[in-house]
Structure formats: structure tokens, C-alpha cells
Motif scaffolding. Structure first.
Motif, PDB file in Angstrom:
ATOM      1  N   PRO A  49     -16.293  18.564 -14.018  1.00 60.16           N
ATOM      2  CA  PRO A  49     -16.245  17.262 -13.345  1.00 60.16           C
ATOM      3  C   PRO A  49     -17.573  16.504 -13.416  1.00 60.16           C
ATOM      4  N   ALA A  50     -18.681  17.206 -13.267  1.00 55.07           N
ATOM      5  CA  ALA A  50     -19.989  16.544 -13.331  1.00 55.07           C
ATOM      6  C   ALA A  50     -20.352  16.175 -14.760  1.00 55.07           C
ATOM      7  N   LEU A  51     -19.910  16.989 -15.727  1.00 54.61           N
ATOM      8  CA  LEU A  51     -20.292  16.785 -17.111  1.00 54.61           C
ATOM      9  C   LEU A  51     -19.510  15.666 -17.774  1.00 54.61           C
ATOM     10  N   TYR A  52     -18.185  15.670 -17.577  1.00 54.66           N
ATOM     11  CA  TYR A  52     -17.393  14.584 -18.175  1.00 54.66           C
ATOM     12  C   TYR A  52     -16.193  14.172 -17.339  1.00 54.66           C
ATOM     13  N   GLN A  53     -16.399  14.136 -16.032  1.00 55.85           N
ATOM     14  CA  GLN A  53     -15.452  13.541 -15.098  1.00 55.85           C
ATOM     15  C   GLN A  53     -14.050  14.143 -15.207  1.00 55.85           C
ATOM     16  N   ALA A  54     -13.981  15.440 -15.435  1.00 56.30           N
ATOM     17  CA  ALA A  54     -12.693  16.127 -15.506  1.00 56.30           C
ATOM     18  C   ALA A  54     -11.988  16.079 -14.152  1.00 56.30           C
ATOM     19  N   LYS A  55     -10.659  15.990 -14.197  1.00 62.34           N
ATOM     20  CA  LYS A  55      -9.861  15.901 -12.974  1.00 62.34           C
ATOM     21  C   LYS A  55      -9.071  17.188 -12.758  1.00 62.34           C
ATOM     22  N   TYR A  56      -8.926  17.553 -11.473  1.00 66.59           N
ATOM     23  CA  TYR A  56      -8.204  18.766 -11.102  1.00 66.59           C
ATOM     24  C   TYR A  56      -7.297  18.492  -9.900  1.00 66.59           C
ATOM     25  N   GLU A  57      -6.289  19.374  -9.761  1.00 63.50           N
ATOM     26  CA  GLU A  57      -5.484  19.408  -8.552  1.00 63.50           C
ATOM     27  C   GLU A  57      -5.918  20.597  -7.711  1.00 63.50           C
ATOM     28  N   ALA A  58      -5.707  20.492  -6.409  1.00 67.92           N
ATOM     29  CA  ALA A  58      -6.112  21.574  -5.516  1.00 67.92           C
ATOM     30  C   ALA A  58      -5.159  21.651  -4.329  1.00 67.92           C
ATOM     31  N   PHE A  59      -5.123  22.838  -3.713  1.00 63.64           N
ATOM     32  CA  PHE A  59      -4.264  23.096  -2.560  1.00 63.64           C
ATOM     33  C   PHE A  59      -5.055  23.922  -1.552  1.00 63.64           C
ATOM     34  N   VAL A  60      -4.652  23.843  -0.297  1.00 63.02           N
ATOM     35  CA  VAL A  60      -5.207  24.751   0.705  1.00 63.02           C
ATOM     36  C   VAL A  60      -4.365  26.015   0.640  1.00 63.02           C
ATOM     37  N   ALA A  61      -4.955  27.083   0.128  1.00 65.04           N
ATOM     38  CA  ALA A  61      -4.193  28.278  -0.240  1.00 65.04           C
ATOM     39  C   ALA A  61      -3.522  28.950   0.942  1.00 65.04           C
ATOM     40  N   ASN A  62      -4.039  28.758   2.149  1.00 65.89           N
ATOM     41  CA  ASN A  62      -3.453  29.374   3.338  1.00 65.89           C
ATOM     42  C   ASN A  62      -2.608  28.395   4.142  1.00 65.89           C
ATOM     43  N   LYS A  63      -2.382  27.181   3.586  1.00 63.46           N
ATOM     44  CA  LYS A  63      -1.567  26.160   4.273  1.00 63.46           C
ATOM     45  C   LYS A  63      -0.753  25.376   3.234  1.00 63.46           C
ATOM     46  N   MET A  64      -0.027  26.102   2.397  1.00 63.89           N
ATOM     47  CA  MET A  64       0.593  25.467   1.238  1.00 63.89           C
ATOM     48  C   MET A  64       1.680  24.455   1.606  1.00 63.89           C
ATOM     49  N   ASN A  65       2.367  24.659   2.718  1.00 64.03           N
ATOM     50  CA  ASN A  65       3.448  23.732   3.093  1.00 64.03           C
ATOM     51  C   ASN A  65       3.058  22.798   4.229  1.00 64.03           C
ATOM     52  N   ALA A  66       1.777  22.802   4.590  1.00 63.86           N
ATOM     53  CA  ALA A  66       1.337  21.936   5.688  1.00 63.86           C
ATOM     54  C   ALA A  66       1.377  20.476   5.259  1.00 63.86           C
ATOM     55  N   GLU A  67       1.592  19.608   6.229  1.00 62.31           N
ATOM     56  CA  GLU A  67       1.675  18.178   5.952  1.00 62.31           C
ATOM     57  C   GLU A  67       0.316  17.643   5.473  1.00 62.31           C
ATOM     58  N   LEU A  68       0.365  16.792   4.446  1.00 62.80           N
ATOM     59  CA  LEU A  68      -0.858  16.188   3.923  1.00 62.80           C
ATOM     60  C   LEU A  68      -1.217  14.994   4.793  1.00 62.80           C
ATOM     61  N   THR A  69      -2.259  15.134   5.575  1.00 61.10           N
ATOM     62  CA  THR A  69      -2.572  14.144   6.599  1.00 61.10           C
ATOM     63  C   THR A  69      -3.872  13.394   6.370  1.00 61.10           C
ATOM     64  N   GLN A  70      -4.643  13.781   5.359  1.00 54.22           N
ATOM     65  CA  GLN A  70      -5.941  13.143   5.180  1.00 54.22           C
ATOM     66  C   GLN A  70      -6.316  13.089   3.702  1.00 54.22           C
ATOM     67  N   THR A  71      -7.071  12.066   3.366  1.00 51.85           N
ATOM     68  CA  THR A  71      -7.629  11.951   2.021  1.00 51.85           C
ATOM     69  C   THR A  71      -9.096  12.326   2.091  1.00 51.85           C
ATOM     70  N   VAL A  72      -9.484  13.323   1.317  1.00 53.16           N
ATOM     71  CA  VAL A  72     -10.850  13.829   1.368  1.00 53.16           C
ATOM     72  C   VAL A  72     -11.408  13.921  -0.046  1.00 53.16           C
ATOM     73  N   SER A  73     -12.709  14.162  -0.135  1.00 47.32           N
ATOM     74  CA  SER A  73     -13.369  14.433  -1.411  1.00 47.32           C
ATOM     75  C   SER A  73     -14.038  15.796  -1.317  1.00 47.32           C
ATOM     76  N   ILE A  74     -13.865  16.601  -2.373  1.00 49.87           N
ATOM     77  CA  ILE A  74     -14.347  17.976  -2.356  1.00 49.87           C
ATOM     78  C   ILE A  74     -15.754  18.019  -2.950  1.00 49.87           C
ATOM     79  N   ALA A  75     -16.717  18.411  -2.127  1.00 45.58           N
ATOM     80  CA  ALA A  75     -18.125  18.452  -2.524  1.00 45.58           C
ATOM     81  C   ALA A  75     -18.566  19.888  -2.777  1.00 45.58           C
ATOM     82  N   GLY A  76     -19.351  20.067  -3.836  1.00 47.11           N
ATOM     83  CA  GLY A  76     -19.957  21.363  -4.097  1.00 47.11           C
ATOM     84  C   GLY A  76     -21.194  21.567  -3.242  1.00 47.11           C
ATOM     85  N   LYS A  77     -21.784  22.762  -3.333  1.00 47.84           N
ATOM     86  CA  LYS A  77     -22.909  23.100  -2.463  1.00 47.84           C
ATOM     87  C   LYS A  77     -24.269  22.941  -3.129  1.00 47.84           C
ATOM     88  N   CYS A  78     -24.278  22.519  -4.404  1.00 47.85           N
ATOM     89  CA  CYS A  78     -25.562  22.357  -5.088  1.00 47.85           C
ATOM     90  C   CYS A  78     -26.332  21.158  -4.559  1.00 47.85           C
TER      91      CYS A  78
END
Length: 440
Positions: free
Chosen positions: A332-361
Motif C-alpha cells: 500500500p505504501a509502495l504503490y497504493q495497493a488496495k485490500y479488503e479486511a474483516f474483524v476476524a472475531n466479529k465476522m457477522n457484526a453490523e458494519l457501523t463505522q468507516t475507519v482507516s487502518i494505520a500501521g505502527k511504523c
């Protein structure tokens, strides 16, 4: 929600892969954690082989090991009856340590060192994919020194570039790889290698791009190559016994991606080659080689992260941080690659928020995913990012002195750790402290 391979939602609403609960695996092995779905890899390999065998065509399917290299990965590739594409002494060494048959290894690279070529020849690799005139000179010297014939392919740039749904017909002179057909380099290289008795010129290699979703780029490249082969037959009495058409077959990272099946790519190639062969009376159909890497392991890989801190800027953005990032997935940092993601322990939970996933670097650009819809998350939930099997671990780094993650293979309810998580001790094992009487 795109679930790949054996991925499914379990009764406990967790993400399961290979018959195992990814949340339990994350707790057992720690995070970040790369998981590989072996069933998907094996099915994909079988798909490529089946397409050749059903068409009665001689072939080799060579795994492009730059996608992900490890001893265990090479053992799986060997078990599946594939060949191997390596581009460095390190990849070759790993393959040999895995017990991979050297005669099924093809050595690539645009700047192979003398030491790497000596290593490859002493190991008995199946062929060298020759990339430039400097390499021809090195191989001539080594053939004479060892009194040994060397099997080679010439890497050509055919003037076709293909990416996703687009293809470009171009002179393609501006490439660091191979001999250009348009400016005469290909002809010059062929004449030079044919004139040297120490070479067996098996054929040619080309690679037209990556993440390709159509067959037209491949068929155009074949048409152009075989048009040139006609000139080679007439002028140099040469016709290749091997035509390596490279890789670049796409996978589905997101719902926007529409890749074809292995059979569709291969069948289109074979059909075009057979069509071109009507111009070559008395010549046998060449062996066709391909080099899938991403398409074998990309969507078989899933990275599991632990969710940590969050930062919400009202009216601007909601950041959710994970315990990995650009150190385990630079794409993603190198050439803006896109991915899908899920909350692995809440797979059927309602999608209630739009967030951005940040790394720790310690980099503002260390963002894994921008603007994804997730359920409410909290500290120690697990985020699963799909399709990270290619160029994740292989491009991982220790930036900020972060350890590389562990890798686990899963299949039919069984798991095996195949790459250990690095320790802090691993990070400094090559460091050499200053001597007390130096630089004082």
C-alpha cells in the motif's frame, strides 16, 4: 465480502481458514501472523497443469519464488510437480536446502553476479534465462572454463505491456530487462549465442506485465514473437523448442478485480500458439512454460493483526491502528495497493463505522487501508487482511526494528509453523559492537 479458498464464517462468528479458527491461531502464534491456505495453492497449481495436459501440450509451470520464498513453500511446490523460478543466490540456496530438484530450477535476473552464476551452474540448474550481453560474456567464459554446455533461454521484450485490463503496444526499449526485439538487440543476441558451441539455446522468455485480467496481451505477444521466429527460421535456421510466456496472472484483491481462471489464461495462450504454428511447416509445437507467482499464493495468504489504539478526528477521519503495517506489507505504501479486511472475531457484526487502518511504523504513509467499513472495534480485536500471500513476507523489513511475523500453513484442520517469528535477539545477531579502543 470476498472469502477465498477454504475461508468461511464459523458458528462462533469467527473467520476460519483451512478448517481452523483464525482467532485461536492468532492467540497461539501471536500477531501479526501470516496464514496460508494450502488447499487453495494446490487447487490453483492443479488448474494450471490441467489446462496444459488437456490440450496435450508439453509444459512447465514454474513458481515465481519472489512472491514468497521459504523452505516449506518450496517443498509444497516440489510436491505439486511444479518447476521453480529464482532470481538470486539466496532464493537458489533456499530451494536447494528444501531439496528442490535443481534441474527444475530456472535462474532469472538482470544482474546475476559471477558468484551467483557459478553457484547456479555448480548446482546444475535447469537453465539460465539470459538477460543481457554482459551475462552472455560471463557465461561464455564459464562454459569454456568448466568445459560444460549451458542450457539457456533468451529474455526478450516483445513490445507488449499489459496490466489489469489495459495493454500497450510499444517499442519497450526503456526496460532494464531483456533484449528488445524492436531495436535489433534480440537478433544480435541470438546470433551471438547460436555461434557459441558452449550454449544450448532452448528458446526464449518474455514477461509482459502483472495483475493481468485479460488474455489479449498474451495473445498479442505470442503473435509478435512468432512473427519474429519466422525471420529467425529463415535467417538463422533457428526455431525455439521452449517458449516461456512468463506470468502476471491477476488475483482478486477487492471486488473491483475480475481475474480469469488458470484454465482461461493457459487455454488462450495455447490456442494462439497453435494458430501461429500453421506458418512453420515441419516444426514441432514448442514446450510452453509459464511462471505464476502471485496467482498461486496471493489470495491464499491472510494476515491477522491485533487492533490497538484508535484516534477519531471529528468530521475528518477515524484511525484504527494495528500491530503491523508497512514492515509486513509494503505494497500500500509502495504503490497504493488496495485490500479488503474483516474483524476476524466479529465476522457477522453490523458494519457501523468507516475507519482507516494505520500501521505502527513512525511514518505518516504507513496506512494499510483507507476508508473501510467495519463494526465497532476495540483493543485486542483481530483484523484479518485477505490476499497478502504474495509480496508480503518476501518484501518485509525490520524498519523501526520491528520483527518479521511468523508464517503458518493450514489445511484440513491441521496447522504447521513454517517460519518462526523473529525475536529481538534475531534483530541484533549481525550487529558488531565497537571495540573499546576504536573511535575514541
Amino acid at each position: 465480502m470476498n472469502l477465498h479458498g477454504t475461508s468461511r464464517i464459523g458458528d462462533n462468528q469467527h473467520l476460519w481458514i483451512g478448517g481452523l479458527d483464525t482467532v485461536e491461531l492468532a492467540k497461539k502464534y501471536g500477531t501479526p501472523l501470516y496464514l496460508y491456505d494450502l488447499s487453495l495453492i494446490k487447487n490453483r497449481a492443479s488448474g494450471f497443469k490441467k489446462a496444459f495436459e488437456e490440450n496435450g501440450v508439453g509444459y512447465q509451470v514454474a513458481y515465481a519464488s519472489k512472491a514468497f520464498s521459504s523452505i516449506a513453500m518450496f517443498q509444497i511446490i516440489e510436491q505439486e510437480g511444479l518447476s521453480l523460478d529464482v532470481v538470486s543466490g539466496g532464493e537458489l540456496y533456499t530451494a536447494l536446502q528444501a531439496g528442490f530438484p535443481p534441474e527444475r530450477i530456472h535462474f532469472h535476473g538482470n544482474n546475476k553476479s559471477l558468484a551467483e552464476l557459478e553457484f547456479a551452474l555448480s548446482a546444475g540448474v535447469g537453465c539460465i534465462v539470459v538477460d543481457n550481453f554482459h551475462e552472455i560474456s560471463l557465461l561464455k567464459m564459464m562454459s569454456s572454463k568448466l568445459n560444460k554446455k549451458i542450457d539457456i533461454l533468451l529474455r526478450l521484450t516483445p513490445g507488449i505491456e499489459a496490466h489489469t485490463h489495459d495493454y500497450i503496444i510499444t517499442g519497450q526499449e526503456d526496460s532494464k530487462f531483456g533484449f528488445d526485439l524492436g531495436n535489433g538487440q534480440g537478433d544480435k543476441a541470438l546470433q551471438e549465442v547460436l555461434a557459441f558451441e558452449g550454449f544450448r539455446v532452448l528458446g526464449i522468455h518474455c514477461h509482459i506485465g502483472s495483475q493481468i485480467f485479460e488474455t489479449e496481451g498474451f495473445t498479442l505477444a505470442i503473435e509478435k514473437l512468432f512473427g519474429h521466429f519466422k525471420k529467425w527460421e529463415e535467417n538463422y535456421s533457428y526455431f525455439p523448442s521452449v517458449v516461456n510466456l512468463g506470468g502476471g496472472f491477476g488475483i482478486q484483491y477487492t471486488s473491483e478485480d475480475t481475474p480469469l481462471s488458470p484454465e482461461q489464461y493457459v487455454s488462450a495462450m495455447i490456442e494462439e500458439v497453435k494458430k501461429q504454428m500453421i506458418h512453420f511447416e515441419g516444426q514441432d509445437l514448442p514446450e510452453l512454460w509459464i511462471e505464476p507467482g502471485r496467482s498461486l499464493v496471493g489470495d491464499a495468504g491472510t494476515t491477522i493483526y491485533s487492533i490497538g489504539s484508535q484516534k477519531e478526528i471529528e468530521g475528518v477521519r477515524h484511525y484504527v491502528s494495528i500491530d503491523g503495517g508497512m514492515t509486513d506489507n509494503i505494497r500500500p505504501a509502495l504503490y497504493q495497493a488496495k485490500y479488503e479486511a474483516f474483524v476476524a472475531n466479529k465476522m457477522n457484526a453490523e458494519l457501523t463505522q468507516t475507519v482507516s487502518i494505520a500501521g505502527k511504523c513512525c511514518e505518516s504513509g504507513d496506512m494499510l487501508i483507507w476508508d473501510i467499513d467495519l463494526p465497532e472495534v476495540c483493543d485486542h480485536d483481530f483484523l484479518a487482511v485477505s490476499c497478502t500471500g504474495a509480496y508480503g513476507y518476501s518484501m518485509a523489513s525490520n524498519y523501526n526494528r520491528i520483527q518479521r511475523p511468523a508464517v503458518v500453513f493450514v489445511e484440513n484442520g491441521e496447522e504447521q509453523l513454517v517460519v518462526k517469528r523473529e525475536t529481538y535477539e534475531d534483530l541484533i545477531k549481525n550487529d558488531v559492537p565497537l571495540k573499546s579502543n576504536v573511535f575514541v
